[in-house]
Scaffold this motif. Structure first.
Motif, PDB file in Angstrom:
ATOM      1  N   SER A  56     -43.735  55.320  75.106  1.00 19.34           N
ATOM      2  CA  SER A  56     -43.062  55.421  76.404  1.00 19.34           C
ATOM      3  C   SER A  56     -43.610  56.568  77.251  1.00 19.34           C
ATOM      4  CB  SER A  56     -41.555  55.592  76.208  1.00 19.34           C
ATOM      5  OG  SER A  56     -41.273  56.773  75.474  1.00 19.34           O
ATOM      6  N   HIS A  57     -44.157  57.601  76.601  1.00 19.20           N
ATOM      7  CA  HIS A  57     -44.686  58.753  77.340  1.00 19.20           C
ATOM      8  C   HIS A  57     -45.997  58.435  78.053  1.00 19.20           C
ATOM      9  CE1 HIS A  57     -46.847  58.723  73.544  1.00 19.20           C
ATOM     10  NE2 HIS A  57     -47.729  59.571  74.037  1.00 19.20           N
ATOM     11  N   LEU A  58     -46.579  57.262  77.796  1.00 19.32           N
ATOM     12  CA  LEU A  58     -47.868  56.914  78.389  1.00 19.32           C
ATOM     13  C   LEU A  58     -47.740  56.304  79.782  1.00 19.32           C
ATOM     14  CD1 LEU A  58     -49.815  55.471  75.319  1.00 19.32           C
ATOM     15  CD2 LEU A  58     -49.956  57.747  76.332  1.00 19.32           C
ATOM     16  N   VAL A 162     -52.760  60.790  80.346  1.00 18.15           N
ATOM     17  CA  VAL A 162     -52.603  59.470  79.722  1.00 18.15           C
ATOM     18  C   VAL A 162     -53.947  58.962  79.204  1.00 18.15           C
ATOM     19  CG1 VAL A 162     -52.041  57.051  80.151  1.00 18.15           C
ATOM     20  CG2 VAL A 162     -50.557  58.845  81.042  1.00 18.15           C
ATOM     21  N   LEU A 163     -55.009  59.136  79.989  1.00 20.51           N
ATOM     22  CA  LEU A 163     -56.338  58.698  79.552  1.00 20.51           C
ATOM     23  C   LEU A 163     -56.780  59.461  78.305  1.00 20.51           C
ATOM     24  CD1 LEU A 163     -58.214  58.274  82.958  1.00 20.51           C
ATOM     25  CD2 LEU A 163     -57.063  56.543  81.573  1.00 20.51           C
ATOM     26  N   TYR A 202     -41.861  61.300  92.647  1.00 18.84           N
ATOM     27  CA  TYR A 202     -42.610  60.067  92.458  1.00 18.84           C
ATOM     28  C   TYR A 202     -43.145  60.001  91.031  1.00 18.84           C
ATOM     29  CZ  TYR A 202     -42.358  59.972  97.514  1.00 18.84           C
ATOM     30  OH  TYR A 202     -41.891  59.973  98.802  1.00 18.84           O
ATOM     31  N   ASP A 203     -42.870  58.873  90.392  1.00 17.35           N
ATOM     32  CA  ASP A 203     -43.403  58.633  89.059  1.00 17.35           C
ATOM     33  C   ASP A 203     -44.470  57.549  89.164  1.00 17.35           C
ATOM     34  OD1 ASP A 203     -43.703  59.010  86.381  1.00 17.35           O
ATOM     35  OD2 ASP A 203     -41.654  58.448  85.827  1.00 17.35           O
ATOM     36  N   PHE A 204     -45.276  57.383  88.134  1.00 13.55           N
ATOM     37  CA  PHE A 204     -46.345  56.386  88.182  1.00 13.55           C
ATOM     38  C   PHE A 204     -46.366  55.582  86.889  1.00 13.55           C
ATOM     39  CE2 PHE A 204     -48.279  59.599  85.619  1.00 13.55           C
ATOM     40  CZ  PHE A 204     -49.140  58.918  84.777  1.00 13.55           C
TER      41      PHE A 204
END
Length: 238
Positions: A56-58, A162-163, A202-204
């Motif tokens: 979920s953290h990704l 994330v990458l 803002y989240d992505f």
């Protein structure tokens, strides 16, 4: 099973039809309709894999369900002009998984057993309310909704994180670009009235896993795959 009312056609490119739909509770979702081929099945399996709580953290788009529909039913949807303008009063079309081939098991493994070319894969994911990054940061058409540098930089840094996490998992997304980063506008106090700048962030969420690969399945690090304008320069040299 659910019925999803079509609100608008968002895109129809390269055999991928993307619709904005809503369920019986008026909650919005994205329904991506893909050709029934190897790459589409891989994309589905990756979405299911990363929907697990441990990932979920990704910040990956949230998978909800999938099912199969007949090609002829999709053709009828595409030919309905009311879908293009998003006019809910005229567009009474819907996608009903009651009338489809249900493939909605936990890991998507049985999707490999459905090889009928007359079937299309429907993947339902969460809808993110602030469009993709290309439109809210680069596109003049959306200038009134553009993110400020203050809002954009944290997103950029977190995408890099994330990458890096993908690399630890021996995986490559291979098609990171603004169009595949979806933005969610979050109201801290839950109230959209009298919004102040400090009450919004803002989240992505990263989408489009059609080119996603694990190292064990990659024949060469220099495979020319992805969107041409966003391929890493080191790959373009080969």
């Amino acid at each position: 099973m659910d019925e999803y009312k079509i609100k608008k056609k968002l895109s129809d490119n390269y055999g991928r039809l993307v619709l904005l739909v809503e369920d019986k509770d008026k909650k919005s979702f994205i329904c991506k309709i893909l050709t029934n081929d190897k790459n589409s099945k891989k994309e589905l399996k990756n979405l299911i894999r990363f929907s697990q709580e441990k990932y979920s953290h990704l910040n990956i788009i949230k998978y909800r369900k999938h099912f199969m529909v007949d090609q002829k039913d999709i053709d009828l949807l595409i030919n309905n002009s009311n879908i293009d303008n998003g006019n809910n009063s005229n567009c009474n079309k819907s996608i009903n998984s009651n009338n489809s081939t249900n493939s909605n098991n936990n890991d998507g493994s049985n999707i490999d057993t459905i090889n009928d070319s007359n079937k299309r894969i429907c993947i339902v994911t969460d809808y993110y309310n602030y469009n993709d990054l290309s439109k809210v940061y680069f596109n003049d058409t959306y200038r009134n909704n553009c993110l400020s540098t203050r809002d954009f930089l944290p997103i950029f840094l977190r995408v890099l994180i994330v990458l890096a996490e993908f690399e630890k998992l021996d995986c490559f997304h291979r098609d990171i670009k603004p169009e595949n980063i979806f933005i969610q506008k979050v109201y801290i106090d839950g109230d959209k009235k009298n919004i102040k700048e400090n009450n919004v962030y803002y989240d992505f969420f990263i989408g489009d896993f059609g080119a996603f690969k694990e190292i064990s399945t990659v024949c060469s690090y220099t495979n020319a795959i992805g969107t041409n304008s966003f391929i890493a320069p080191v790959i373009k040299l080969f």
